[in-house]
Motif scaffolding. Sequence first.
Motif, PDB file in Angstrom:
ATOM      1  N   LEU A  66      30.397  23.535  27.160  1.00  0.00           N
ATOM      2  CA  LEU A  66      30.001  22.810  25.960  1.00  0.00           C
ATOM      3  C   LEU A  66      31.038  21.757  25.590  1.00  0.00           C
ATOM      4  CD1 LEU A  66      28.223  22.358  23.469  1.00  0.00           C
ATOM      5  CD2 LEU A  66      29.464  24.226  22.347  1.00  0.00           C
ATOM      6  N   VAL A  67      32.313  22.096  25.725  1.00  0.00           N
ATOM      7  CA  VAL A  67      33.382  21.133  25.440  1.00  0.00           C
ATOM      8  C   VAL A  67      33.264  19.920  26.359  1.00  0.00           C
ATOM      9  CG1 VAL A  67      35.873  20.760  25.608  1.00  0.00           C
ATOM     10  CG2 VAL A  67      34.996  22.795  24.460  1.00  0.00           C
ATOM     11  N   LEU A  68      33.046  20.160  27.645  1.00  0.00           N
ATOM     12  CA  LEU A  68      32.909  19.059  28.596  1.00  0.00           C
ATOM     13  C   LEU A  68      31.703  18.191  28.245  1.00  0.00           C
ATOM     14  CD1 LEU A  68      33.845  17.732  31.259  1.00  0.00           C
ATOM     15  CD2 LEU A  68      32.305  19.293  32.471  1.00  0.00           C
ATOM     16  N   TYR A  69      30.577  18.820  27.953  1.00  0.00           N
ATOM     17  CA  TYR A  69      29.371  18.069  27.600  1.00  0.00           C
ATOM     18  C   TYR A  69      29.594  17.242  26.341  1.00  0.00           C
ATOM     19  CZ  TYR A  69      24.525  17.045  26.406  1.00  0.00           C
ATOM     20  OH  TYR A  69      23.368  16.396  26.079  1.00  0.00           O
ATOM     21  N   SER A  70      30.176  17.846  25.312  1.00  0.00           N
ATOM     22  CA  SER A  70      30.347  17.166  24.027  1.00  0.00           C
ATOM     23  C   SER A  70      31.260  15.957  24.149  1.00  0.00           C
ATOM     24  CB  SER A  70      30.906  18.142  22.986  1.00  0.00           C
ATOM     25  OG  SER A  70      30.024  19.225  22.786  1.00  0.00           O
ATOM     26  N   ILE A  73      42.041  14.795  22.140  1.00  0.00           N
ATOM     27  CA  ILE A  73      43.184  15.190  21.307  1.00  0.00           C
ATOM     28  C   ILE A  73      42.721  15.522  19.893  1.00  0.00           C
ATOM     29  CG2 ILE A  73      45.302  14.322  20.234  1.00  0.00           C
ATOM     30  CD1 ILE A  73      45.697  12.691  22.876  1.00  0.00           C
ATOM     31  N   ASN A  74      41.846  14.683  19.343  1.00  0.00           N
ATOM     32  CA  ASN A  74      41.319  14.922  18.003  1.00  0.00           C
ATOM     33  C   ASN A  74      40.644  16.288  17.919  1.00  0.00           C
ATOM     34  OD1 ASN A  74      39.875  14.916  15.581  1.00  0.00           O
ATOM     35  ND2 ASN A  74      39.333  12.767  15.723  1.00  0.00           N
ATOM     36  N   ARG A  75      39.757  16.562  18.847  1.00  0.00           N
ATOM     37  CA  ARG A  75      39.003  17.818  18.779  1.00  0.00           C
ATOM     38  C   ARG A  75      39.854  19.017  19.166  1.00  0.00           C
ATOM     39  NH1 ARG A  75      32.706  16.670  20.402  1.00  0.00           N
ATOM     40  NH2 ARG A  75      32.375  15.020  18.849  1.00  0.00           N
ATOM     41  N   PHE A  76      40.823  18.814  20.034  1.00  0.00           N
ATOM     42  CA  PHE A  76      41.745  19.906  20.364  1.00  0.00           C
ATOM     43  C   PHE A  76      42.455  20.400  19.113  1.00  0.00           C
ATOM     44  CE2 PHE A  76      46.246  20.919  21.256  1.00  0.00           C
ATOM     45  CZ  PHE A  76      46.071  22.120  21.948  1.00  0.00           C
ATOM     46  N   LEU A  77      42.902  19.466  18.286  1.00  0.00           N
ATOM     47  CA  LEU A  77      43.648  19.844  17.078  1.00  0.00           C
ATOM     48  C   LEU A  77      42.723  20.311  15.960  1.00  0.00           C
ATOM     49  CD1 LEU A  77      46.222  16.904  17.103  1.00  0.00           C
ATOM     50  CD2 LEU A  77      46.662  19.281  17.695  1.00  0.00           C
ATOM     51  N   THR A  78      41.619  19.602  15.742  1.00  0.00           N
ATOM     52  CA  THR A  78      40.759  19.944  14.605  1.00  0.00           C
ATOM     53  C   THR A  78      39.847  21.137  14.909  1.00  0.00           C
ATOM     54  OG1 THR A  78      39.130  18.275  15.309  1.00  0.00           O
ATOM     55  CG2 THR A  78      40.799  17.584  13.737  1.00  0.00           C
ATOM     56  N   SER A  79      39.213  21.152  16.073  1.00  0.00           N
ATOM     57  CA  SER A  79      38.363  22.292  16.431  1.00  0.00           C
ATOM     58  C   SER A  79      39.199  23.519  16.776  1.00  0.00           C
ATOM     59  CB  SER A  79      37.457  21.925  17.608  1.00  0.00           C
ATOM     60  OG  SER A  79      36.621  20.840  17.291  1.00  0.00           O
ATOM     61  N   ASN A 122      47.862   5.028  14.867  1.00  0.00           N
ATOM     62  CA  ASN A 122      46.719   4.571  14.084  1.00  0.00           C
ATOM     63  C   ASN A 122      46.679   5.358  12.779  1.00  0.00           C
ATOM     64  OD1 ASN A 122      43.831   4.771  13.126  1.00  0.00           O
ATOM     65  ND2 ASN A 122      43.572   3.243  14.733  1.00  0.00           N
ATOM     66  N   SER A 123      46.815   4.665  11.653  1.00  0.00           N
ATOM     67  CA  SER A 123      46.955   5.344  10.362  1.00  0.00           C
ATOM     68  C   SER A 123      45.733   6.193  10.018  1.00  0.00           C
ATOM     69  CB  SER A 123      47.210   4.320   9.253  1.00  0.00           C
ATOM     70  OG  SER A 123      46.147   3.385   9.194  1.00  0.00           O
ATOM     71  N   PHE A 124      44.530   5.709  10.348  1.00  0.00           N
ATOM     72  CA  PHE A 124      43.332   6.495  10.066  1.00  0.00           C
ATOM     73  C   PHE A 124      43.299   7.754  10.920  1.00  0.00           C
ATOM     74  CE2 PHE A 124      38.981   7.787  10.860  1.00  0.00           C
ATOM     75  CZ  PHE A 124      38.385   7.739   9.608  1.00  0.00           C
ATOM     76  N   LEU A 125      43.541   7.611  12.223  1.00  0.00           N
ATOM     77  CA  LEU A 125      43.420   8.746  13.129  1.00  0.00           C
ATOM     78  C   LEU A 125      44.462   9.825  12.845  1.00  0.00           C
ATOM     79  CD1 LEU A 125      42.636   6.989  16.536  1.00  0.00           C
ATOM     80  CD2 LEU A 125      41.065   8.216  15.044  1.00  0.00           C
ATOM     81  N   ARG A 126      45.721   9.419  12.639  1.00  0.00           N
ATOM     82  CA  ARG A 126      46.742  10.454  12.417  1.00  0.00           C
ATOM     83  C   ARG A 126      46.484  11.196  11.109  1.00  0.00           C
ATOM     84  NH1 ARG A 126      50.170   5.822  11.663  1.00  0.00           N
ATOM     85  NH2 ARG A 126      50.555   5.450   9.438  1.00  0.00           N
ATOM     86  N   THR A 127      45.990  10.481  10.082  1.00  0.00           N
ATOM     87  CA  THR A 127      45.718  11.132   8.799  1.00  0.00           C
ATOM     88  C   THR A 127      44.538  12.079   8.909  1.00  0.00           C
ATOM     89  OG1 THR A 127      46.543   9.167   7.663  1.00  0.00           O
ATOM     90  CG2 THR A 127      45.268  10.729   6.358  1.00  0.00           C
ATOM     91  N   VAL A 128      43.471  11.639   9.543  1.00  0.00           N
ATOM     92  CA  VAL A 128      42.276  12.459   9.609  1.00  0.00           C
ATOM     93  C   VAL A 128      42.498  13.689  10.489  1.00  0.00           C
ATOM     94  CG1 VAL A 128      41.036  11.476  11.607  1.00  0.00           C
ATOM     95  CG2 VAL A 128      39.770  12.202   9.568  1.00  0.00           C
ATOM     96  N   VAL A 129      43.305  13.566  11.536  1.00  0.00           N
ATOM     97  CA  VAL A 129      43.589  14.722  12.380  1.00  0.00           C
ATOM     98  C   VAL A 129      44.344  15.789  11.596  1.00  0.00           C
ATOM     99  CG1 VAL A 129      45.027  15.493  14.306  1.00  0.00           C
ATOM    100  CG2 VAL A 129      43.475  13.574  14.620  1.00  0.00           C
TER     101      VAL A 129
END
Length: 421
Positions: A111-115, A344-350, A214-221
């Motif tokens: 599922l991770v690969l597909y997503s 990277i985003n999903r690794f940290l948030t998920s 990136n200010s948006f990406l680092r904050t949202v992560v």
Amino acid sequence: MRWRDFTLLWSASAASQFGGMCAATANPLLALVLTGSPVFAGYVGAASTVPALLMYLPAGWFVDRFNRRLLMFVGQLGRLAACALVVYALGFGGHPTPVLIVAALCEGSFLVLYSAAEVTAVQRVVNPAELPTALAMNEARGHLALMAGKPLGGFLFGQRVSYPYYVNLLASLWSLVALLMMDKTNYQPQQAAPPANARPRISLFDGLRMVILNSFLRTVVVVCSVGNFLFQTVLLLLVVLAEQQHLSSARIGVLLATSGVGGLIGSVVAPSVGKHVRDERNIITLCVVAWAALTFIVAVSAQPVVGLVAWGGLSVTGGFLNVAIVNHQTKHVPEHLLGRVIGINRFLTSGAVPLGALSAGYIVAELQPRAAAWFVFGAIALTALAVPLLIRPGRWLPARTVARIKKRLALEEVREPIAVP
């Protein structure tokens, strides 16, 4: 042709998510039927979420390296095989207990690969002007699958334990057919032009550097990782409060469905509301302030009905923020880095979700539900106060420190303009 491909991609993913929700609802119920052990049911649940911790980084690397349509096909084929393994074990295997954990691990990994591949493929099948709408439709699709798949999975399991897995098999087969019908020539990854006399490389550090600068990406992560971790405690304490007040399981299930409704509302309104927000970083601030207000309501009321309605409100902001994240990534991240940045985003948030789920039991048991609610509110409030620091660190940190960070991350090598105040 482009919208035809998007329709096929959307329907393939919708079928896959719907079938997956049916099976995911049945997994812990089947574990309890087979063993009678809540501990084993917890192991099955953990087996489906652990791949989020382990697979998103390599999946992002693969997405930037290989054909995205092929990766989606492989991912869906692996999910179908995992489901077929459970069906075989139930019908002929004789020992379905260990198979259930193996299948959950395989399902989560594929599922991770597909997503990861699916998110990066969307921009190839719609025009840039239509991309925000397409991404919002994708986010809404997930909430619709949750709203329909969870109740149906429970109902079918009550009829016969194997029925939810048959639905997942049929949905997976359609997903494979839809992927085969898509254009085969539009999904090769783009590679950055290497400097003269330099060998091309694909490094995860390039994606990490993009996220940090990136200010948006680092904050949202950061805020999403903290939120996903703490919200598992909110969910558990609300369920505990509901059981203490002797609410029926049917009523609890209906109240928990507010998360799907809220997420759907957030994803639907995101494109129209987002057009009126000048600085998309303000979206993060608004969402975190809303989280603080809603968790404050949970802490003050200590009523499961009020709390679960607030839980639906948290899902509204979650759906809205998810659309903003995907929009920003597809617009501002170079395509040759997109898979790694998403990974990277999903690794940290998920990855914060299973960690939060494991910790939630200890937090609620040690503090009790009321104190645990105040703990979550305090942590979210501190996160809201930290948002300005994350967005504009140059205003709060010494100039020498900011310069040192830029130098360490080799800012001059980043080709896209990145706002680092």
